[in-house]
Design an enzyme around this catalytic site. Structure first.
Site, short mmCIF file in Angstrom:
data_model
loop_
_atom_site.label_atom_id
_atom_site.label_comp_id
_atom_site.label_asym_id
_atom_site.label_seq_id
_atom_site.Cartn_x
_atom_site.Cartn_y
_atom_site.Cartn_z
N SER A 136 0.80 -1.23 0.00
CA SER A 136 0.00 0.00 0.00
C SER A 136 0.83 1.27 0.00
O SER A 136 0.26 2.36 -0.14
CB SER A 136 -0.91 0.01 1.22
OG SER A 136 -1.66 -1.19 1.24
N HIS B 174 -14.98 -0.17 3.95
CA HIS B 174 -14.74 1.22 4.31
C HIS B 174 -15.90 2.15 4.02
O HIS B 174 -15.82 3.35 4.27
CB HIS B 174 -13.50 1.74 3.56
CG HIS B 174 -12.25 1.03 3.95
ND1 HIS B 174 -11.74 -0.01 3.21
CD2 HIS B 174 -11.44 1.17 5.00
CE1 HIS B 174 -10.63 -0.46 3.78
NE2 HIS B 174 -10.43 0.23 4.90
#
Lengths: 693, 373
Positions: free
Chosen positions: A336, A376
């Site tokens: 990431s 999310h």
């Protein structure tokens, strides 16, 4: 009788012998003998005239070269300095002993005598014996360095009984911070037979002369080398010096000043602690590399004094490859950590920061559903960064096309080789369709975009590239790393981003640490200085093998963290990569402490001391303790060191490639990123089916 | 000779004595230098030995021919027995040995054997009826006289001395008038047998020396080292040398055995070609005188004896000089009258004494050519 009689009669006409004939024969033959003697006398005189008069010049020369021994004085090596002028590699005056195999009459006995005088271990003696067997006869072989005066004197007085032994006072290379600079600086050693063949300079086989064998020591060899001095002495056949004739002093090699911040380098190396990893810190304003620590490492001091077989075998057997410079030759999927950089690509492609998607624990791309590591909900660019939402990147990477993203990855330094004075750097891979076609002759698939968008798949980067990426993200400039102080500071090219765009990403990355992000524990202990960053967790093996957090060390996830600080006015940027750290949680505390040390060394040391107490000493102390334990366990059955130092590192590089292959295999399947949070980002952060945790 | 010089002085063989004294004194100088300028180390004992052995030579020269002839065979046999004794003591003591120790005196029978063999052979051919000389049967005793000592000396093993005895024997037999074709045949046989002798007869270290001699550069730090260093010493001396006590090759120990086998190189480094010519010239005069004594001798025994002794001295000189100049393998043979060493001095002075003896006989009985024995 009859036989002789007949023969005598038969021979009589020819051999009619009388006193007179015998007398005549005597006179004749005496003349012959006399002439022979005279002839030999003449030959001898002529021969002598030839040697002494006709060939006189040649023999005078040889006689002089017998009488006068020109011994070269190895030049003191130039120092390697850090940015403040403190030595990272210096020289220490010491006493040393070498042997010249050709001049030894009974090597076994001589080595035995030396071993007794110097109290050498059996393993050391075996090493030395092997070196003597391998060396060309004229090449000096090092017995020991760093002797104290008593030992030196003990050998010196016994010299007449020890032909071929050369005790000397000289200088040996000294690295004050030991293992902390092992990979960065490299080490020195005597020239190998091959090197001497290539450049048959007598200095190369002068006892005590060493050349750079790795990294910067090898890279700056020409500058550091210096000019040898010379001493002309009259010597006897057994090598005893009768008197000095003349001496020319050596000229020390030029110092090389690096951009490295010595203490920071040491601190970072020590802070990595028991982990296997690396830490790079750069000054974003001029590209200076302040720290390139890679641990665990080897102690260049003991390498320069000759690698012992116990030590070598300890380093070789370590699965944490202490012989590999992980900053330049460690390749890891960036995970990431590339997400902020991908956001810049999206911005460049026209995506607005406010544009949001719904993360439903994953995202449909093409006709397949790909998991996110969490659900999310509504995600815009900022949240995508600080919460590290995979779905956002699946979506927009697909939308702008991965070629666009890959182009920015290259602009940001990934997959690039930098113009640095290093022996080699692995530049890794930024995958794109053309690359995949070239390499595998297969079409780019949507899952390739998915994997690559979150820094998995074929993506491979080294920690230096990640640090450069962080620096470029922080400034919006094309920061170019620099390792030598005397190189001119370049004017960096500015990327075409508005200050608002840059500030937006900075803020999002700051939120990762200081806001509702995945690296809350990375917050700096200062009110006024805030660090921005991005976590990353790189999967090493597929989920079916390991969950990445527990189990065998080598199956655990790599932990990564890229950062810069202060977030609003970036000065420093860097990257920390911890191999098999089990996630980014292993990486950002190190980045936090290193940056704390950068701004306030006292606070930084405060953080380090209790940790070191817990680990059992500084990196160097632990290395020494480990060596002692290993040597004890290994006993006498240790394999010798490879003869050529290159072999040591060839092996390391082979392993590096192995790791690369492993991740390529994994790229064949979809790999959502791992849990990034030190805090659970949302209540639904439970493992998703087939996805992350 | 003018009347100034008294007859007993004028009678002496000055043609030989001057060069001899010259060599001895020069030798003492060279040996002083070989001891790094120290007279006491080698030169002193060199001169003292010469004094002793010169007295011995004078005593030898007083012997009469019949006495000598009467003593020849018993003496030869006694020395042969000593040689055997050395062999036996060596065997018992374990390891090879070349000398017998009788109190403070160390007798090296192989050294005594060199003149003794020549003496015995000269006596044999001197007494042999003229007609028997080219006879095969007559060769047998002569062959034995030579072969027995050679065999024992080879057993020691001492190749250099065996060769010296063989050479002395060869010269005596050659001059005794043996048919030339025998020598040719022996020569051919020797060439044919040389490889066999090399591989069977020589010790490992001797084989190596021969090989090194053939190719000294092959092993510059091993056996070739000695020859190379010797050549460096001689070559660097140039025309007049580096000066007394200035030789670096000998003073810094590069030259092996600077006071014995390689004394000529020590000399040549400091005295140059001129010194070499002086030494070779002196030797030439001594040998020339020796051959003249032989030629002037009234009978075959004296002739052969004198010629054989001259040949023995010559052999030492030739082999040593050939060796130091790189023309012969390294054999431990010292240079007569110059090298430091008692046994070689003794042998050579015996030869000189015998030559002086024959010279005295010549003067007492001028040659008529008609007197036989």
């Amino acid at each position: 009788m009859g036989l002789f009689g007949r023969r005598l009669r038969k021979n009589k006409p020819r051999d009619l012998v009388s006193q007179t004939t015998l007398d005549n024969a005597f006179n004749r033959r005496t003349f012959v003998i006399g002439a022979g003697m005279g002839g030999i006398g003449t030959i001898l005189a002529a021969r002598m005239a030839y040697i002494a008069i006709a060939e006189n010049e040649r023999w005078v020369l040889e006689s002089e070269s017998n009488r006068v021994n020109l011994s070269l004085i190895p030049p003191r090596r130039g120092w390697i300095l850090d940015r403040h002028g403190a030595p990272l590699a210096s020289n220490r005056a010491d006493f040393r002993v070498d042997v010249i195999p050709d001049r030894m009459q009974d090597p076994v006995q001589t080595i035995g005598a030396l071993a007794q005088l110097l109290e050498l271990s059996e393993n050391t003696v075996a090493d030395i014996t092997k070196k003597i067997d391998d060396a060309r006869g004229f090449q000096p072989v090092e017995i020991a360095t760093g002797l104290d005066y008593e030992q030196f004197a003990a050998i010196s007085v016994r010299l007449p009984d020890l032909p071929g032994v050369v005790p000397q006072r000289g200088f040996s290379r000294f690295y004050p911070t030991g293992a902390a600079v092992g990979h960065l600086i490299g080490y020195v050693g005597p020239a190998s037979a091959e090197e001497y063949e290539e450049r048959p300079d007598p200095i190369l086989i002068t006892p005590g002369y060493k050349i750079g064998k790795d990294a910067l020591e090898a890279q700056f060899e020409d500058e550091l080398q210096g000019t040898p001095g010379a001493r002309r002495v009259e010597v006897t056949a057994s090598g005893r010096i009768v008197r000095d004739l003349e001496t020319r002093e050596d000229k020390q090699g030029a110092p090389v000043r690096l951009t490295i911040d010595g203490p920071l380098q040491d601190y970072a190396a020590r802070r990595i602690g028991l982990e296997s990893g690396s830490c790079v810190v750069m000054d974003v304003e001029n590209g200076d590399i302040l720290c390139m620590s890679s641990m665990p490492s080897f102690d260049p001091n003991s390498f320069s004094a000759g690698i012992g077989r116990v030590e070598y075998s300890m380093l070789r057997d370590d699965e944490r490859v202490p012989l590999r410079n992980k900053v330049l030759k460690g390749l890891y999927p960036p995970g990431s950590t590339v997400k902020p950089m991908h956001c810049m690509a999206f911005l460049d492609a026209g995506v607005k920061p406010e544009e949001a998607i719904m993360c439903n624990g994953g995202r449909r791309v093409g006709n397949r559903f790909f998991n996110c590591w969490s659900n999310h909900g509504r995600v815009d660019m900022a949240k995508a960064i600080y919460q590290s939402c995979d779905s956002y990147f699946y979506h927009f990477a697909q939308q702008v096309g991965f070629e666009k993203v890959a182009e920015w990855a290259h602009k940001m330094g990934l997959g690039e080789e930098f113009d640095l004075p290093v022996i080699s750097q692995f530049y890794g891979t930024v995958p794109d369709p053309a690359w995949k076609m070239r390499k595998y002759e297969s079409e780019w698939q949507s899952y390739d975009t998915v994997n690559s968008s979150i820094g998995q798949g074929y993506y491979l980067t080294n920690p230096l590239q990640l640090a450069v990426m962080a620096a470029r993200l922080a400034t919006g400039d094309k920061v170019v790393p620099r390792l030598r102080m005397d190189e001119p500071v370049r004017e960096f090219e500015h990327f075409n981003f508005t200050p608002e765009e840059i500030a937006y990403v900075r803020q999002a990355m700051s939120d990762t640490v200081n806001g509702p992000g995945t690296a809350g524990r990375a917050r700096l202990p200062f009110e006024d200085i805030k660090m921005a960053g991005k976590t990353g967790t790189a999967q090493v093996v597929s989920l079916s093998v390991s969950d990445g957090k527990t189990g065998p060390w080598k199956y655990r996830d790599h932990g990564l963290f890229v950062f810069f600080a202060p977030f609003d006015k970036p000065k420093y940027a860097g990257a920390v990569v911890i191999e098999h750290g089990g996630g980014s949680g292993a990486a950002y505390p190190i980045a936090r402490d290193v940056m704390t040390f950068m701004f306030d060394p006292a606070k930084g040391m405060e953080a380090l001391r209790p940790l070191e107490e817990q680990w059992g000493g500084t990196a160097q102390q632990r290395l020494d303790a480990k060596y002692r334990a290993y040597a004890q366990a290994a006993g006498e059955v240790v394999e010798p060191v490879p003869q050529r130092t290159e072999q040591i590192f060839d092996q390391v590089e082979a392993e590096a490639r192995l790791a690369q292959r492993q991740s390529e295999e994994m790229a064949q399947q979809a790999t959502p990123s791992r849990n990034e949070g030190s805090r659970a980002p949302s209540p639904s952060a439970t493992p998703q089916a087939g996805g992350g945790e | 000779m003018s009347g100034i010089v008294p007859a007993p002085v004028a009678r002496q063989p000055w043609m030989m004595l001057f060069p001899l004294f010259g060599l001895i004194i020069f030798g003492a100088l060279v040996l002083t230098s070989a001891a790094a300028g120290n007279f006491d180390t080698y030169a002193k004992s060199h001169l003292m030995r010469f004094a002793i052995f010169f007295a011995m030579a004078i005593v030898i020269s007083r012997f009469n021919k019949p006495t000598v002839q009467w003593l020849t065979y018993p003496g030869y046999i006694a020395i042969l027995l000593l040689l055997m004794a050395v062999e036996i003591v060596g065997q018992v003591g374990g390891g090879s040995q070349r000398w017998l120790e009788v109190g403070p005196i160390r007798i090296q029978p192989s050294e005594l054997m060199k003149p003794a063999a020549v003496l015995a052979l000269a006596n044999y051919y001197g007494g042999l009826p003229v007609g028997m000389v080219p006879n095969w049967r007559a060769l047998m005793p002569a062959g034995l006289i030579i072969a027995l000592p050679i065999a024992f000396v080879l057993l020691q093993p001492d190749l250099g001395t065996s060769l010296a005895i063989a050479f002395g024997g060869f010269v005596v037999m050659f001059l005794a008038g043996l048919p030339l074709r025998w020598f040719v045949m022996a020569g051919v046989a020797a060439i044919a047998l040389a490889p066999v002798a090399f591989f069977v007869g020589l010790q490992d270290y001797q084989q190596k020396r021969v090989l090194t001699f053939l190719d000294p550069e092959n092993d510059p730090l091993g056996d070739g080292y000695q020859i190379t260093q010797s050549k460096i010493a001689i070559g660097s001396g140039g025309l007049f040398g580096k000066g007394f006590n200035e030789g670096s090759q000998s003073h810094l120990n590069y030259l092996p055995e600077p006071h014995t086998d390689f004394v000529f190189a020590t000399m040549a480094e400091e005295w140059g070609f001129a010194g070499g010519v002086f030494i070779i010239g002196c030797f030439g005069l001594i040998l020339y005188w020796g051959l003249r004594v032989a030629k002037a001798a009234p009978d075959r025994f004296s002739k052969l004896l004198a010629a054989g002794m001259t040949a023995t001295i010559f052999f030492y000189i030739a082999i040593n000089l050939l060796m130091v100049m790189g023309f012969a393998p390294v054999v431990g043979i010292p240079l007569p009258f110059i090298s430091h060493g008692g046994s070689s001095m003794m042998t050579n002075m015996i030869c000189i004494g015998v030559l002086m003896m024959v010279n005295r006989w010549n003067m007492k009985a001028p040659r008529t050519g008609l007197i036989v024995n």
